[in-house]
Design a protein around this motif. Structure first.
Motif, PDB file in Angstrom:
ATOM      1  N   ARG A   5      -7.115 -14.004 -25.203  1.00 37.36           N
ATOM      2  CA  ARG A   5      -7.235 -15.449 -25.036  1.00 37.36           C
ATOM      3  C   ARG A   5      -8.156 -15.834 -23.882  1.00 37.36           C
ATOM      4  O   ARG A   5      -8.257 -17.025 -23.546  1.00 37.36           O
ATOM      5  CB  ARG A   5      -5.848 -16.063 -24.825  1.00 37.36           C
ATOM      6  N   SER A   6      -8.788 -14.843 -23.290  1.00 36.94           N
ATOM      7  CA  SER A   6      -9.774 -15.073 -22.217  1.00 36.94           C
ATOM      8  C   SER A   6      -9.193 -15.823 -21.021  1.00 36.94           C
ATOM      9  O   SER A   6      -9.893 -16.606 -20.369  1.00 36.94           O
ATOM     10  CB  SER A   6     -10.993 -15.828 -22.765  1.00 36.94           C
ATOM     11  N   VAL A   7      -7.899 -15.612 -20.752  1.00 37.19           N
ATOM     12  CA  VAL A   7      -7.291 -16.214 -19.564  1.00 37.19           C
ATOM     13  C   VAL A   7      -7.690 -15.383 -18.346  1.00 37.19           C
ATOM     14  O   VAL A   7      -7.476 -14.170 -18.329  1.00 37.19           O
ATOM     15  CB  VAL A   7      -5.760 -16.264 -19.689  1.00 37.19           C
ATOM     16  N   PRO A   8      -8.274 -15.994 -17.316  1.00 34.13           N
ATOM     17  CA  PRO A   8      -8.625 -15.238 -16.112  1.00 34.13           C
ATOM     18  C   PRO A   8      -7.363 -14.828 -15.355  1.00 34.13           C
ATOM     19  O   PRO A   8      -6.479 -15.656 -15.105  1.00 34.13           O
ATOM     20  CB  PRO A   8      -9.480 -16.210 -15.290  1.00 34.13           C
ATOM     21  N   ILE A   9      -7.266 -13.552 -15.022  1.00 37.43           N
ATOM     22  CA  ILE A   9      -6.055 -13.042 -14.363  1.00 37.43           C
ATOM     23  C   ILE A   9      -6.404 -12.179 -13.158  1.00 37.43           C
ATOM     24  O   ILE A   9      -7.510 -11.659 -13.042  1.00 37.43           O
ATOM     25  CB  ILE A   9      -5.177 -12.220 -15.334  1.00 37.43           C
ATOM     26  N   LYS A  10      -5.412 -12.024 -12.283  1.00 39.84           N
ATOM     27  CA  LYS A  10      -5.438 -11.083 -11.170  1.00 39.84           C
ATOM     28  C   LYS A  10      -4.041 -10.474 -11.079  1.00 39.84           C
ATOM     29  O   LYS A  10      -3.051 -11.203 -11.152  1.00 39.84           O
ATOM     30  CB  LYS A  10      -5.768 -11.766  -9.838  1.00 39.84           C
ATOM     31  N   VAL A  11      -3.955  -9.161 -10.912  1.00 45.42           N
ATOM     32  CA  VAL A  11      -2.657  -8.485 -10.840  1.00 45.42           C
ATOM     33  C   VAL A  11      -2.632  -7.566  -9.622  1.00 45.42           C
ATOM     34  O   VAL A  11      -3.560  -6.772  -9.422  1.00 45.42           O
ATOM     35  CB  VAL A  11      -2.368  -7.662 -12.113  1.00 45.42           C
ATOM     36  N   VAL A  12      -1.566  -7.684  -8.821  1.00 46.41           N
ATOM     37  CA  VAL A  12      -1.364  -6.765  -7.700  1.00 46.41           C
ATOM     38  C   VAL A  12       0.001  -6.102  -7.849  1.00 46.41           C
ATOM     39  O   VAL A  12       0.916  -6.656  -8.455  1.00 46.41           O
ATOM     40  CB  VAL A  12      -1.450  -7.477  -6.330  1.00 46.41           C
ATOM     41  N   ARG A  13       0.108  -4.902  -7.300  1.00 45.02           N
ATOM     42  CA  ARG A  13       1.381  -4.187  -7.263  1.00 45.02           C
ATOM     43  C   ARG A  13       1.808  -4.081  -5.808  1.00 45.02           C
ATOM     44  O   ARG A  13       1.153  -3.410  -5.001  1.00 45.02           O
ATOM     45  CB  ARG A  13       1.245  -2.807  -7.908  1.00 45.02           C
ATOM     46  N   ILE A  14       2.919  -4.730  -5.491  1.00 45.05           N
ATOM     47  CA  ILE A  14       3.380  -4.867  -4.113  1.00 45.05           C
ATOM     48  C   ILE A  14       4.312  -3.714  -3.745  1.00 45.05           C
ATOM     49  O   ILE A  14       5.290  -3.457  -4.445  1.00 45.05           O
ATOM     50  CB  ILE A  14       4.118  -6.198  -3.928  1.00 45.05           C
ATOM     51  N   PHE A  15       4.011  -3.049  -2.639  1.00 40.75           N
ATOM     52  CA  PHE A  15       4.918  -2.054  -2.072  1.00 40.75           C
ATOM     53  C   PHE A  15       5.769  -2.731  -1.005  1.00 40.75           C
ATOM     54  O   PHE A  15       5.469  -3.833  -0.565  1.00 40.75           O
ATOM     55  CB  PHE A  15       4.123  -0.888  -1.500  1.00 40.75           C
ATOM     56  N   ASN A  16       6.827  -2.051  -0.578  1.00 40.92           N
ATOM     57  CA  ASN A  16       7.834  -2.638   0.318  1.00 40.92           C
ATOM     58  C   ASN A  16       7.217  -3.531   1.388  1.00 40.92           C
ATOM     59  O   ASN A  16       6.430  -3.066   2.207  1.00 40.92           O
ATOM     60  CB  ASN A  16       8.641  -1.537   0.993  1.00 40.92           C
ATOM     61  N   THR A  17       7.600  -4.802   1.377  1.00 41.47           N
ATOM     62  CA  THR A  17       7.073  -5.786   2.315  1.00 41.47           C
ATOM     63  C   THR A  17       8.243  -6.415   3.076  1.00 41.47           C
ATOM     64  O   THR A  17       9.331  -6.584   2.533  1.00 41.47           O
ATOM     65  CB  THR A  17       6.274  -6.867   1.563  1.00 41.47           C
ATOM     66  N   TYR A  18       7.996  -6.766   4.331  1.00 40.07           N
ATOM     67  CA  TYR A  18       9.052  -7.317   5.172  1.00 40.07           C
ATOM     68  C   TYR A  18       8.447  -8.343   6.121  1.00 40.07           C
ATOM     69  O   TYR A  18       7.217  -8.434   6.278  1.00 40.07           O
ATOM     70  CB  TYR A  18       9.730  -6.197   5.975  1.00 40.07           C
ATOM     71  N   GLY A  19       9.306  -9.133   6.764  1.00 35.20           N
ATOM     72  CA  GLY A  19       8.839 -10.111   7.729  1.00 35.20           C
ATOM     73  C   GLY A  19       9.747 -11.333   7.765  1.00 35.20           C
ATOM     74  O   GLY A  19      10.767 -11.390   7.065  1.00 35.20           O
ATOM     75  N   ILE A  71      -4.069  -3.831  -8.570  1.00 33.65           N
ATOM     76  CA  ILE A  71      -4.434  -3.264  -7.289  1.00 33.65           C
ATOM     77  C   ILE A  71      -3.177  -3.089  -6.449  1.00 33.65           C
ATOM     78  O   ILE A  71      -2.387  -4.019  -6.307  1.00 33.65           O
ATOM     79  CB  ILE A  71      -5.462  -4.152  -6.553  1.00 33.65           C
ATOM     80  N   ASN A  72      -3.004  -1.895  -5.922  1.00 25.72           N
ATOM     81  CA  ASN A  72      -1.885  -1.625  -5.011  1.00 25.72           C
ATOM     82  C   ASN A  72      -2.103  -2.338  -3.686  1.00 25.72           C
ATOM     83  O   ASN A  72      -3.196  -2.265  -3.099  1.00 25.72           O
ATOM     84  CB  ASN A  72      -1.778  -0.124  -4.703  1.00 25.72           C
ATOM     85  N   LYS A 131       4.799   5.615  -1.658  1.00 29.54           N
ATOM     86  CA  LYS A 131       3.637   5.459  -0.782  1.00 29.54           C
ATOM     87  C   LYS A 131       2.445   5.048  -1.628  1.00 29.54           C
ATOM     88  O   LYS A 131       2.113   5.719  -2.615  1.00 29.54           O
ATOM     89  CB  LYS A 131       3.329   6.758  -0.039  1.00 29.54           C
ATOM     90  N   PRO A 132       1.765   3.956  -1.270  1.00 25.02           N
ATOM     91  CA  PRO A 132       0.642   3.512  -2.099  1.00 25.02           C
ATOM     92  C   PRO A 132      -0.648   4.264  -1.789  1.00 25.02           C
ATOM     93  O   PRO A 132      -0.948   4.574  -0.641  1.00 25.02           O
ATOM     94  CB  PRO A 132       0.498   2.041  -1.707  1.00 25.02           C
ATOM     95  N   ASP A 133      -1.401   4.529  -2.825  1.00 26.09           N
ATOM     96  CA  ASP A 133      -2.801   4.891  -2.669  1.00 26.09           C
ATOM     97  C   ASP A 133      -3.571   3.566  -2.676  1.00 26.09           C
ATOM     98  O   ASP A 133      -3.589   2.858  -3.692  1.00 26.09           O
ATOM     99  CB  ASP A 133      -3.238   5.776  -3.837  1.00 26.09           C
ATOM    100  N   ILE A 134      -4.167   3.194  -1.550  1.00 30.12           N
ATOM    101  CA  ILE A 134      -4.832   1.887  -1.464  1.00 30.12           C
ATOM    102  C   ILE A 134      -6.355   2.018  -1.488  1.00 30.12           C
ATOM    103  O   ILE A 134      -7.075   1.143  -1.008  1.00 30.12           O
ATOM    104  CB  ILE A 134      -4.383   1.098  -0.218  1.00 30.12           C
ATOM    105  N   SER A 135      -6.851   3.084  -2.118  1.00 24.29           N
ATOM    106  CA  SER A 135      -8.306   3.273  -2.214  1.00 24.29           C
ATOM    107  C   SER A 135      -8.968   2.095  -2.904  1.00 24.29           C
ATOM    108  O   SER A 135     -10.043   1.634  -2.489  1.00 24.29           O
ATOM    109  CB  SER A 135      -8.619   4.572  -2.966  1.00 24.29           C
TER     110      SER A 135
END
Length: 349
Positions: free
Chosen positions: A188-202, A262-263, A303-307
């Motif tokens: 459907r040509s919807v523009p998207i962005k996807v991230v994969r979140i590792f343990n976050t705190y704050g 993206i990690n 543990k993420p590979d963030i290359s």
């Protein structure tokens, strides 16, 4: 109406523009009153956006966004993402989908609803993006890797997820949401962005969040036993919230063909036992360590590979665990003291 701005984050430099300025872009943040969503709303306001925050307050807290409601460029909608989104007549440039309980005690409380939030919520977000032409951003998770057999985890790894276990409502729900995002982009040509979140705190985490950092800090500040599930030798990588939100914004600004996933996470790896010991030392607590049974399907390593993030976004976390813990401990200390003072005042009335 406030006109002097407000600040957030570890360096207190973020300024929310006065309401008289006309916003250049409009963003919808689902789950905007939650831990990550509230930080994202504040960041977007600081960049001059008009922000629409949508939350049903199942795990989000009004206190996280209370000060933002004074701003003309901030709108709060109380709604469940499982129903068609009530902003169909709005002009939208960006939609950030952060609506889902993210800690095991919360998402396992009603696993069917967790799955529906992930799947039906993703469909509602994507349908809205298709109607408005907005870019749809999916906050996915490192949980899509399950209990990984590859370490560290790159985006190419397909994971080791138990589809019938007690964590599956979240793990598989997020995997299904990713599938929907990429299918909408392809068909459907919807523009998207996807991230994969590792343990976050704050700051802005709930005291009863249920995740390891908030659990340890709250228990230490209260002088309670610190509960470690399993041996404590399992590892996690802890990313401070400001660094994560910076990653969100950088990915949203990438070229249209840079979809992800993206990690996003801090590649520094610590055992859970190391984290507990640091929290005890920083709080000066006399809490004792208590070891309980490890939950089913709890990952042994994470543990993420963030290359990809380094190459595509020019991003890597800047906040050390010690710095982030100091800021988070100060937040919870203030919060618990405030609540204690409120209870004492109410009892005295």
């Amino acid at each position: 109406m406030k006109t002097d701005g407000a600040t957030t984050g570890k360096d207190q430099r973020l300024q929310i523009p006065a309401a008289r300025f006309r916003p250049a872009r409009t963003a919808l943040v689902t789950g905007g009153a939650g831990f990550l969503g509230s930080h994202l709303c504040r960041r977007l306001l600081g960049e001059g956006y008009r922000v629409i925050c949508l939350d049903n307050f199942s795990t989000g807290r009004f206190e996280n966004v209370a000060d933002l409601t004074d701003y003309q460029n901030f709108n709060l909608i109380v709604q469940d993402i499982e129903t068609p989104l009530a902003v169909v007549n709005e002009h939208l440039d960006e939609i950030y989908n952060l609506a889902c309980p993210a800690s095991p005690p919360h998402y396992q409380l009603d696993p069917v609803r967790t799955m529906k939030t992930n799947v039906i919520g993703a469909i509602n977000v994507l349908d809205l993006a298709e109607r408005t032409g907005a870019t749809a951003f999916q906050a996915s998770t490192s949980e899509v890797y399950g209990d990984p057999l590859v370490h560290p985890q790159p985006e190419s790894y397909c994971g080791n997820v138990n589809p019938t276990g007690p964590r599956a409502c979240y793990d598989e729900g997020k995997r299904a949401a990713e599938t929907l995002f990429f299918d909408y982009a392809r068909t459907r040509s919807v523009p998207i962005k996807v991230v994969r979140i590792f343990n976050t705190y704050g700051p802005n985490m709930r005291p009863d969040d249920g995740r390891v950092v908030s659990n340890f800090i709250v228990q230490a500040l209260r002088g309670e036993d610190i509960t470690i599930y399993g041996s404590g030798r399992q590892t996690r990588s802890f990313c401070y919230v400001d660094d994560l939100i910076e990653g969100f914004r950088r990915h949203m600004q990438t070229p249209e063909n840079a979809l992800g996933p993206i990690n996003l996470g801090n590649p520094g790896e610590f055992t859970v036992l190391e984290l507990a010991e640091r929290v005890i030392a920083k709080t000066g607590s006399r809490s004792k360590l208590v070891f309980l049974d490890k939950p089913v399907d709890d990952p042994q390593q994470r543990k993420p590979d963030i290359s990809e993030a380094r190459q595509c976004l020019g991003w890597m976390p800047e906040t050390s665990l010690d710095q982030g813990l100091d800021l988070t401990i100060a937040h919870f200390d203030d919060l618990l003291r405030s609540r204690s003072e409120t209870r004492l005042a109410e009892a005295a009335e």
